[in-house]
Design a protein around this motif. Structure first.
Motif, PDB file in Angstrom:
ATOM      1  N   THR A  62       0.782  -1.239   0.000  1.00 15.13           N
ATOM      2  CA  THR A  62       0.000   0.000   0.000  1.00 15.13           C
ATOM      3  C   THR A  62       0.812   1.286   0.000  1.00 15.13           C
ATOM      4  O   THR A  62       0.285   2.334  -0.362  1.00 15.13           O
ATOM      5  CB  THR A  62      -0.907   0.054   1.247  1.00 15.13           C
TER       6      THR A  62
ATOM      7  N   ASN B  60       1.139   5.732   5.076  1.00  9.68           N
ATOM      8  CA  ASN B  60      -0.055   6.543   5.272  1.00  9.68           C
ATOM      9  C   ASN B  60       0.336   8.018   5.250  1.00  9.68           C
ATOM     10  O   ASN B  60       0.574   8.657   6.271  1.00  9.68           O
ATOM     11  CB  ASN B  60      -0.734   6.202   6.599  1.00  9.68           C
TER      12      ASN B  60
ATOM     13  N   THR C  23       0.255   9.492  -0.792  1.00  8.93           N
ATOM     14  CA  THR C  23      -0.061   8.094  -1.081  1.00  8.93           C
ATOM     15  C   THR C  23      -1.546   7.919  -1.352  1.00  8.93           C
ATOM     16  O   THR C  23      -1.946   7.303  -2.353  1.00  8.93           O
ATOM     17  CB  THR C  23       0.349   7.196   0.101  1.00  8.93           C
ATOM     18  N   MET C  24      -2.381   8.476  -0.474  1.00 12.30           N
ATOM     19  CA  MET C  24      -3.820   8.331  -0.666  1.00 12.30           C
ATOM     20  C   MET C  24      -4.273   9.024  -1.944  1.00 12.30           C
ATOM     21  O   MET C  24      -5.151   8.516  -2.666  1.00 12.30           O
ATOM     22  CB  MET C  24      -4.576   8.887   0.542  1.00 12.30           C
TER      23      MET C  24
ATOM     24  N   LEU D 272      -0.357   2.238   4.767  1.00 16.27           N
ATOM     25  CA  LEU D 272      -1.694   2.746   4.443  1.00 16.27           C
ATOM     26  C   LEU D 272      -2.780   1.682   4.577  1.00 16.27           C
ATOM     27  O   LEU D 272      -3.956   1.975   4.415  1.00 16.27           O
ATOM     28  CB  LEU D 272      -1.704   3.320   3.016  1.00 16.27           C
TER      29      LEU D 272
ATOM     30  N   GLU E 176      -5.807   2.496   6.948  1.00 15.89           N
ATOM     31  CA  GLU E 176      -6.703   3.540   6.448  1.00 15.89           C
ATOM     32  C   GLU E 176      -7.535   3.037   5.273  1.00 15.89           C
ATOM     33  O   GLU E 176      -8.739   3.318   5.178  1.00 15.89           O
ATOM     34  CB  GLU E 176      -5.902   4.773   6.050  1.00 15.89           C
TER      35      GLU E 176
ATOM     36  N   TRP F 291       3.166   7.203  10.113  1.00 11.74           N
ATOM     37  CA  TRP F 291       2.898   6.728   8.757  1.00 11.74           C
ATOM     38  C   TRP F 291       2.284   5.334   8.714  1.00 11.74           C
ATOM     39  O   TRP F 291       2.110   4.767   7.634  1.00 11.74           O
ATOM     40  CB  TRP F 291       4.190   6.751   7.940  1.00 11.74           C
TER      41      TRP F 291
END
Length: 317
Positions: A37, A40, A44-45, A77, A80, A138
């Protein structure tokens, strides 16, 4: 996005010297499946949101997230994404236990004592733990984790992949292999240009280099035409790359053996091999790798250990 039989590559930037991790997404049995992933972080998102739009899907369409191992650039991530999607997050049972212990106060106390015992001074320990405080931001929220096992099969994209335990870089590292098309998602186990860090830490394997070299011998026997790593570009010659990596470790073992002219703490060997200019982030990895090589040499009988000092067998103490 690069497309590997219905598995799309998602390039995620990292704020480290190793500045990118390759993550992947493809259709699973019912929804979409992700492999690793990134951290966080907002960047990244944002990249994942763009990816979902490009694939004409929603975040709630994510069915499963497969984590090759517990290092934060691969799973940061996941919590999340799970919170927003309800996806099941899979990781090996070994790394689930290591991850559960990693962010505890007890682990911090143990790790600090581990560093002291091996000759690292207090000021350097304090700087390393300042860096760890940033890392923790993170990975939160941490995911609820489910296990996958060696030999399990999962559909990702157009193909079905077998999970293969490939320890060394982490005790519970897994790679994914498709026999029909001869494709290996190698995670960090085999990388095209750099060698993965093999380190000793408290509560992990005391001889990860032995496990890593044995796992390399196992993986090179697979019929593989195309390797897709977590860092760097895909490549074809798995067996040739395995031999290069094994050669690197042979050279490092000899270098460390020759550094033991007198009894040394691991931190002294680390200075001889890597010098004095490592950052507070890089030092634990360099130090852990030195310990891994020293422990390997002890096990094969090339050197001896007394307390926390290491000696050549022939050295008069």
């Amino acid at each position: 996005m690069k497309n590997y039989y219905g598995v799309f590559s998602v390039d995620i930037p990292l704020p480290f010297r190793l500045n990118q991790v390759n993550c992947f997404i493809g259709r699973g049995n019912e929804g979409w499946a992700i492999i690793d992933t990134g951290l966080n972080r907002k960047v990244t998102m944002d990249i994942w949101k763009t990816t979902f739009n490009d694939l004409n899907m929603n975040i709630t369409d994510i069915e499963s997230i497969f984590l090759t191992h517990m290092h934060i650039d691969h799973y940061g991530l996941a919590g999340e994404l799970q919170r927003k999607s309800g996806a099941t997050v899979y990781m090996s049972e070994i790394d689930i236990q290591l991850e559960a212990d990693f962010w505890t106060e007890e682990r911090d106390v143990q790790l600090k004592q581990f560093y002291r015992d091996n000759g690292i001074e207090e000021a350097k320990i304090a700087r390393m733990f300042e860096t760890e405080g940033q890392l923790q931001t993170w990975v939160n929220p941490r995911p609820k984790l489910s296990t996958f096992e060696d030999g399990d099969f999962y559909k990702i994209g157009d193909l079905t992949y077998q999970a293969i335990h490939t320890p060394g870089h982490s005790d519970g590292h897994f790679s994914l292999y498709n026999r029909e098309e001869k494709i290996l998602f190698s995670g960090d186990h085999v990388l095209p240009k750099i060698t993965p860090n093999i380190s000793v830490f408290p509560n992990s394997s005391s001889n990860p280099l032995k496990e890593y070299l044995e796992s390399l011998d196992q993986i090179k026997e697979l019929d593989v035409n195309f390797v897709i790593p977590s860092h760097g570009e895909p490549f074809e010659d798995l067996r040739g790359r395995v031999e290069e990596i094994k050669g690197h470790h042979d050279v490092r073992l000899q270098q460390i053996y020759e550094s033991l002219s007198t009894g040394c703490f691991a931190t002294e060997v680390c200075q001889k091999v890597f010098g004095n200019h490592l950052s507070s982030y890089d030092y634990p990895f360099a130090f852990g790798e030195i310990l891994a090589h020293l422990n390997y040499l002890v096990e094969i009988g090339e050197i001896e250990k007394e307390g926390h000092r290491y000696y050549r067998k022939s050295t008069v103490k």
